[in-house]
Write a protein that holds these residues in place. Structure first.
Motif, mmCIF file in Angstrom:
data_model
loop_
_atom_site.group_PDB
_atom_site.id
_atom_site.type_symbol
_atom_site.label_atom_id
_atom_site.label_comp_id
_atom_site.label_asym_id
_atom_site.label_seq_id
_atom_site.Cartn_x
_atom_site.Cartn_y
_atom_site.Cartn_z
ATOM 1 N N ASP A 70 -23.906 -17.302 79.994
ATOM 2 C CA ASP A 70 -23.849 -16.543 81.264
ATOM 3 C C ASP A 70 -22.818 -16.933 81.987
ATOM 4 O O ASP A 70 -22.246 -16.303 83.157
ATOM 5 C CB ASP A 70 -25.182 -16.450 81.946
ATOM 6 C CG ASP A 70 -26.237 -15.517 81.074
ATOM 7 O OD1 ASP A 70 -25.790 -14.796 79.997
ATOM 8 O OD2 ASP A 70 -27.354 -15.759 81.007
ATOM 9 N N ILE A 71 -22.268 -18.187 82.179
ATOM 10 C CA ILE A 71 -21.618 -18.694 83.202
ATOM 11 C C ILE A 71 -20.064 -19.268 82.444
ATOM 12 O O ILE A 71 -19.499 -20.261 83.086
ATOM 13 C CB ILE A 71 -22.055 -19.876 83.939
ATOM 14 C CG1 ILE A 71 -22.650 -21.178 83.235
ATOM 15 C CG2 ILE A 71 -23.211 -19.385 84.853
ATOM 16 C CD1 ILE A 71 -23.051 -22.366 83.992
ATOM 17 N N ASP A 72 -19.962 -18.588 81.346
ATOM 18 C CA ASP A 72 -18.779 -18.936 80.521
ATOM 19 C C ASP A 72 -17.632 -18.771 81.608
ATOM 20 O O ASP A 72 -17.346 -17.473 82.092
ATOM 21 C CB ASP A 72 -18.470 -18.431 79.224
ATOM 22 C CG ASP A 72 -17.391 -18.717 78.578
ATOM 23 O OD1 ASP A 72 -16.815 -19.671 78.650
ATOM 24 O OD2 ASP A 72 -16.563 -18.001 78.061
ATOM 25 N N GLY A 73 -16.548 -19.677 82.169
ATOM 26 C CA GLY A 73 -15.586 -19.365 82.700
ATOM 27 C C GLY A 73 -15.934 -19.591 84.130
ATOM 28 O O GLY A 73 -15.039 -19.677 85.174
ATOM 29 N N LEU A 74 -16.929 -20.515 84.532
ATOM 30 C CA LEU A 74 -17.352 -21.016 85.822
ATOM 31 C C LEU A 74 -16.329 -21.674 86.418
ATOM 32 O O LEU A 74 -15.509 -22.547 85.872
ATOM 33 C CB LEU A 74 -18.619 -22.033 85.662
ATOM 34 C CG LEU A 74 -19.046 -22.590 86.992
ATOM 35 C CD1 LEU A 74 -19.421 -21.424 87.764
ATOM 36 C CD2 LEU A 74 -19.982 -23.756 86.689
ATOM 37 N N VAL A 75 -15.904 -21.321 87.604
ATOM 38 C CA VAL A 75 -14.945 -21.982 88.421
ATOM 39 C C VAL A 75 -15.563 -22.914 89.602
ATOM 40 O O VAL A 75 -16.309 -22.564 90.104
ATOM 41 C CB VAL A 75 -13.964 -20.978 89.060
ATOM 42 C CG1 VAL A 75 -13.040 -21.822 90.016
ATOM 43 C CG2 VAL A 75 -13.352 -20.099 88.180
ATOM 44 N N GLU A 97 -17.785 -16.548 93.682
ATOM 45 C CA GLU A 97 -18.120 -15.288 92.909
ATOM 46 C C GLU A 97 -19.088 -16.084 91.708
ATOM 47 O O GLU A 97 -19.773 -15.111 91.133
ATOM 48 C CB GLU A 97 -17.067 -14.735 92.075
ATOM 49 C CG GLU A 97 -16.241 -15.704 91.123
ATOM 50 C CD GLU A 97 -15.181 -14.715 90.346
ATOM 51 O OE1 GLU A 97 -15.637 -14.372 89.211
ATOM 52 O OE2 GLU A 97 -14.134 -14.722 90.948
ATOM 53 N N TRP A 98 -19.330 -17.087 91.888
ATOM 54 C CA TRP A 98 -20.268 -17.747 90.815
ATOM 55 C C TRP A 98 -21.472 -18.358 91.420
ATOM 56 O O TRP A 98 -22.628 -18.523 90.663
ATOM 57 C CB TRP A 98 -19.612 -18.766 90.109
ATOM 58 C CG TRP A 98 -18.326 -18.397 89.094
ATOM 59 C CD1 TRP A 98 -17.021 -18.340 89.462
ATOM 60 C CD2 TRP A 98 -18.705 -17.900 88.046
ATOM 61 N NE1 TRP A 98 -16.500 -17.783 88.490
ATOM 62 C CE2 TRP A 98 -17.394 -17.540 87.182
ATOM 63 C CE3 TRP A 98 -19.716 -17.912 87.020
ATOM 64 C CZ2 TRP A 98 -17.076 -17.083 86.127
ATOM 65 C CZ3 TRP A 98 -19.369 -17.234 85.805
ATOM 66 C CH2 TRP A 98 -18.339 -16.966 85.517
ATOM 67 N N VAL A 99 -21.598 -18.413 92.605
ATOM 68 C CA VAL A 99 -22.720 -19.109 93.337
ATOM 69 C C VAL A 99 -23.948 -18.160 93.034
ATOM 70 O O VAL A 99 -25.061 -18.986 92.604
ATOM 71 C CB VAL A 99 -22.644 -19.032 95.075
ATOM 72 C CG1 VAL A 99 -23.905 -19.428 95.535
ATOM 73 C CG2 VAL A 99 -21.289 -20.142 95.126
ATOM 74 N N ASP A 100 -23.954 -17.038 93.263
ATOM 75 C CA ASP A 100 -25.129 -16.442 92.764
ATOM 76 C C ASP A 100 -25.665 -16.236 91.475
ATOM 77 O O ASP A 100 -26.711 -15.535 90.975
ATOM 78 C CB ASP A 100 -25.165 -14.881 93.618
ATOM 79 C CG ASP A 100 -24.931 -14.938 95.019
ATOM 80 O OD1 ASP A 100 -25.699 -15.902 95.572
ATOM 81 O OD2 ASP A 100 -24.824 -14.071 95.807
ATOM 82 N N LYS A 101 -24.717 -16.640 90.586
ATOM 83 C CA LYS A 101 -25.029 -16.421 89.072
ATOM 84 C C LYS A 101 -25.948 -17.644 88.606
ATOM 85 O O LYS A 101 -26.161 -17.732 87.578
ATOM 86 C CB LYS A 101 -23.676 -16.400 88.459
ATOM 87 C CG LYS A 101 -22.952 -14.766 88.803
ATOM 88 C CD LYS A 101 -21.581 -14.695 88.183
ATOM 89 C CE LYS A 101 -21.208 -13.120 88.530
ATOM 90 N NZ LYS A 101 -19.843 -13.182 87.705
#
Length: 66
Positions: free
Chosen positions: A53-58, A16-20
């Protein structure tokens, strides 16, 4: 350290994070290309800019092969 010279900070970014994330530049791509465990979601964590913008990145760590 952000030097992009060793690839020891290789991580797998959760889908869910790749495109961010900003896509890897040519140097990061080159370093990732040397990694036999590379996947489509592989990144060097030292090259990911930490922003709100990526706070919470896993991310997941590759299994150690020693």
């Amino acid at each position: 350290g952000g030097g992009c010279s060793c690839a020891t900070c290789h991580v797998f970014v959760d889908g869910e994070w790749v495109d961010k994330l900003i896509p890897p530049d040519a140097m990061e791509e080159s370093m990732l290309g040397l990694n036999t465990m590379r996947e489509d979601n592989s990144r060097l964590s030292c090259q990911i800019d930490a922003t709100d913008d990526i706070d919470g990145l896993v991310v997941n760590l590759p299994e150690f092969q020693g």
